[in-house]
Design a protein around this motif. Structure first.
Motif, PDB file in Angstrom:
ATOM      1  N   THR A   1       0.835  -1.193   0.000  1.00  0.00           N
ATOM      2  CA  THR A   1       0.000   0.000   0.000  1.00  0.00           C
ATOM      3  C   THR A   1       0.869   1.241   0.000  1.00  0.00           C
ATOM      4  O   THR A   1       1.773   1.348   0.841  1.00  0.00           O
ATOM      5  CB  THR A   1      -0.928   0.017   1.230  1.00  0.00           C
TER       6      THR A   1
ATOM      7  N   GLN B   1       0.820   5.714  -0.990  1.00  0.00           N
ATOM      8  CA  GLN B   1       0.007   6.894  -1.252  1.00  0.00           C
ATOM      9  C   GLN B   1       0.148   7.320  -2.711  1.00  0.00           C
ATOM     10  O   GLN B   1       1.115   6.954  -3.387  1.00  0.00           O
ATOM     11  CB  GLN B   1       0.426   8.039  -0.330  1.00  0.00           C
TER      12      GLN B   1
ATOM     13  N   THR C   1      -2.091  -1.441  -3.705  1.00  0.00           N
ATOM     14  CA  THR C   1      -3.158  -0.526  -3.317  1.00  0.00           C
ATOM     15  C   THR C   1      -2.588   0.882  -3.223  1.00  0.00           C
ATOM     16  O   THR C   1      -1.618   1.105  -2.496  1.00  0.00           O
ATOM     17  CB  THR C   1      -3.779  -0.923  -1.974  1.00  0.00           C
TER      18      THR C   1
ATOM     19  N   SER D   1      -3.508   4.619  -2.183  1.00  0.00           N
ATOM     20  CA  SER D   1      -4.500   5.402  -1.458  1.00  0.00           C
ATOM     21  C   SER D   1      -4.442   6.868  -1.889  1.00  0.00           C
ATOM     22  O   SER D   1      -3.374   7.405  -2.190  1.00  0.00           O
ATOM     23  CB  SER D   1      -4.251   5.289   0.036  1.00  0.00           C
TER      24      SER D   1
END
Length: 125
Positions: free
Chosen positions: A10, A12, A122, A124
């Protein structure tokens, strides 16, 4: 014969990840390799491909200039460097081998013979 994808996680928006795909059971140094991705509810889509010696690459328009595919045949490994990541890049990423093909860079999933298990990315917002 296995392809093991790793490096997902994950991050940003705007971040980077480097995916690896390591082969075992046979050498893939004479085969074209590809990366695909599949987001929930969507079809698997082409991301990037590289020929047997890394001399030729192909990218989906959506990742061109941000993602870079490379390979190290001494380590039987293919990499996908992903920069400037966007939320729409979130997906499970799969590596695949186009056996016996040195030069062709196919963008169709049906053109690949062996697939790794996938690694989740992922991004975000």
């Amino acid at each position: 014969v296995q392809l093991q994808a790793s490096g997902g996680g994950t991050v940003q928006t705007g971040g980077s990840l480097r995916l690896s795909c390591t082969a075992s059971g046979r050498t893939y140094s004479s085969d074209s390799m590809g990366w695909f991705r599949q987001a929930p509810g969507k079809e698997r889509e082409f991301v990037a491909a590289i020929n047997w010696n890394g001399g030729s690459t192909k990218y989906a328009d959506s990742v061109k200039g941000r993602f870079f595919i490379s390979r190290d045949n001494t380590k039987n490994t293919v990499f996908l460097q992903m920069n400037s990541l966007k939320p729409e890049d979130s997906a499970v990423y799969y590596c695949a081998a186009d056996l016996g093909v040195r030069l062709r860079l196919t963008t169709s999933a049906s053109g690949y013979d062996y697939w790794g298990q996938g690694t989740l990315v992922t991004v975000s917002s």
